[in-house]
Scaffold this active site. Structure first.
Site, PDB file in Angstrom:
ATOM      1  N   LYS A   1       0.849  -1.194   0.000  1.00 54.13           N
ATOM      2  CA  LYS A   1       0.000   0.000   0.000  1.00 54.13           C
ATOM      3  C   LYS A   1       0.886   1.246   0.000  1.00 54.13           C
ATOM      4  O   LYS A   1       2.058   1.227   0.384  1.00 54.13           O
ATOM      5  CB  LYS A   1      -0.948   0.022   1.202  1.00 54.13           C
ATOM      6  CG  LYS A   1      -0.288  -0.063   2.587  1.00 54.13           C
ATOM      7  CD  LYS A   1       0.196   1.272   3.148  1.00 54.13           C
ATOM      8  CE  LYS A   1       0.816   1.101   4.520  1.00 54.13           C
ATOM      9  NZ  LYS A   1       1.591   2.293   4.962  1.00 54.13           N
TER      10      LYS A   1
ATOM     11  N   ALA B   1      11.355  -4.522   3.325  1.00 60.91           N
ATOM     12  CA  ALA B   1      11.054  -4.243   4.730  1.00 60.91           C
ATOM     13  C   ALA B   1      11.457  -2.822   5.092  1.00 60.91           C
ATOM     14  O   ALA B   1      12.254  -2.190   4.393  1.00 60.91           O
ATOM     15  CB  ALA B   1      11.790  -5.245   5.613  1.00 60.91           C
ATOM     16  N   GLN B   2      10.892  -2.323   6.195  1.00 66.04           N
ATOM     17  CA  GLN B   2      11.178  -0.976   6.710  1.00 66.04           C
ATOM     18  C   GLN B   2      11.015   0.080   5.623  1.00 66.04           C
ATOM     19  O   GLN B   2      11.767   1.041   5.538  1.00 66.04           O
ATOM     20  CB  GLN B   2      12.595  -0.914   7.309  1.00 66.04           C
ATOM     21  CG  GLN B   2      12.742  -1.743   8.576  1.00 66.04           C
ATOM     22  CD  GLN B   2      14.064  -1.484   9.286  1.00 66.04           C
ATOM     23  OE1 GLN B   2      15.043  -1.016   8.704  1.00 66.04           O
ATOM     24  NE2 GLN B   2      14.082  -1.775  10.573  1.00 66.04           N
ATOM     25  N   ALA B   3       9.999  -0.113   4.799  1.00 64.14           N
ATOM     26  CA  ALA B   3       9.765   0.781   3.668  1.00 64.14           C
ATOM     27  C   ALA B   3       8.526   1.644   3.842  1.00 64.14           C
ATOM     28  O   ALA B   3       8.343   2.626   3.121  1.00 64.14           O
ATOM     29  CB  ALA B   3       9.644  -0.032   2.383  1.00 64.14           C
ATOM     30  N   GLY B   4       7.625   1.275   4.760  1.00 60.89           N
ATOM     31  CA  GLY B   4       6.357   1.982   4.877  1.00 60.89           C
ATOM     32  C   GLY B   4       5.323   1.502   3.883  1.00 60.89           C
ATOM     33  O   GLY B   4       4.300   2.153   3.669  1.00 60.89           O
TER      34      GLY B   4
ATOM     35  N   ASP C   1      -1.952  -2.095  10.809  1.00 60.12           N
ATOM     36  CA  ASP C   1      -2.302  -2.062   9.384  1.00 60.12           C
ATOM     37  C   ASP C   1      -2.975  -3.338   8.891  1.00 60.12           C
ATOM     38  O   ASP C   1      -3.520  -3.356   7.781  1.00 60.12           O
ATOM     39  CB  ASP C   1      -1.046  -1.814   8.531  1.00 60.12           C
ATOM     40  CG  ASP C   1      -0.504  -0.398   8.671  1.00 60.12           C
ATOM     41  OD1 ASP C   1      -1.202   0.444   9.268  1.00 60.12           O
ATOM     42  OD2 ASP C   1       0.612  -0.156   8.193  1.00 60.12           O
TER      43      ASP C   1
END
Length: 282
Positions: free
Chosen positions: A12, A94-97, A135
């Site tokens: 998303k 990962a850790q991308a938002g 989320d």
């Protein structure tokens, strides 16, 4: 049914993200619009007599990742005695938002609800998903959504608010960002005025801002570098979520070949509905 293969778990984008306050318990109050895109992980499920196991390719996952936790939570909530082996093809960084882990958990709940023949409703699955991460309930919904509170108030975007088809470039720098580091920063703006869906719907792809972006740029210089790089292409870029990925709508052809080699670049299209929208009843 003994197996399910190629189950998608889409990422998303946060089209905007405003921090409107903070609760007494320290949790931040947010407003955002979550939009599904066609950058997806792929999950495969094989029934087992008992136990939950997981393998992965594409990137290393922790032993107790969200897929594993989702399967065990569903076992506990339903009392189902059987097990499953889950294989994850990781494509979403990962850790991308981008919500990759949360989306994997949601698709796991939907797939196992079908594979195990549980017949739980979407609302029941969302209650389980909420225990796994803020989320996860969004990814258990049918479509794009307006999200408020601490991520617990989710309103699907109705027909008059639906997002027009569009293309986006998503850039994930090599460095990642931890959500906790951003929300604990004294630099974070926590008093944005509340927005309305009608204001957003008038110009959804240019509305608002990401209040976390200034802090992220200070913590992670690569975020600032990626924003400037997209800006040099004539694109209006912003960060998505609380990770290090940034994105921009692409209204015209853009040359993206001069990006740093360590960055992940993906041209995506938005999705009107979750690809598993029909996998649970309301």
């Amino acid at each position: 049914m003994h197996s399910l293969h190629d189950v998608p778990a889409p990422a998303k984008l946060n089209l905007f993200l405003h921090v409107t306050g903070r609760r007494a318990d320290g949790m931040h109050l947010l407003q955002s619009a979550f939009m599904l895109i066609d950058w997806s992980d792929s999950l495969h499920f094989e029934r087992r007599v008992a136990g939950v196991s997981r393998s992965a390719e594409g990137m290393e996952l922790p032993p107790d990742d969200l897929c594993t936790r989702a399967a065990r939570a569903l076992q506990q909530a339903s009392g189902h005695p059987g097990g499953v082996h889950i294989h994850v093809e990781k494509r979403i960084p990962a850790q991308a938002g981008l919500g990759g882990g949360s989306s994997d958990a949601a698709s796991t709940l939907l797939a196992l609800n079908r594979l195990w023949g549980l017949g739980l409703s979407r609302r029941q699955l969302q209650a389980i998903g909420a225990t796994l991460g803020a989320d996860v309930p969004f990814f258990l919904g049918r479509t794009n959504a307006w999200v408020e509170g601490i991520g617990d108030i989710i309103r699907p975007l109705e027909r008059q608010q639906r997002l027009e088809p569009a293309r986006f470039v998503v850039v994930k720098p090599e460095a990642g960002l931890e959500t906790k580091a951003i929300f604990s920063s004294p630099l974070l703006k926590r008093d944005s005025e509340r927005a309305t869906i009608s204001d957003f719907a008038a110009a959804p792809y240019s509305f608002g801002r990401n209040d976390l972006q200034t802090v992220a740029q200070a913590l992670c210089p690569e975020v600032d570098q990626a924003l400037r790089w997209l800006g040099s292409k004539g694109l209006a870029a912003r960060m998505t979520g609380s990770g290090s990925a940034v994105f921009a709508q692409i209204p015209h052809a853009v040359d993206l070949h001069d990006a740093p080699a360590a960055w992940q670049i993906k041209v995506c299209e938005n999705l009107g509905f979750h690809p598993l929208a029909g996998w649970a009843t309301d």
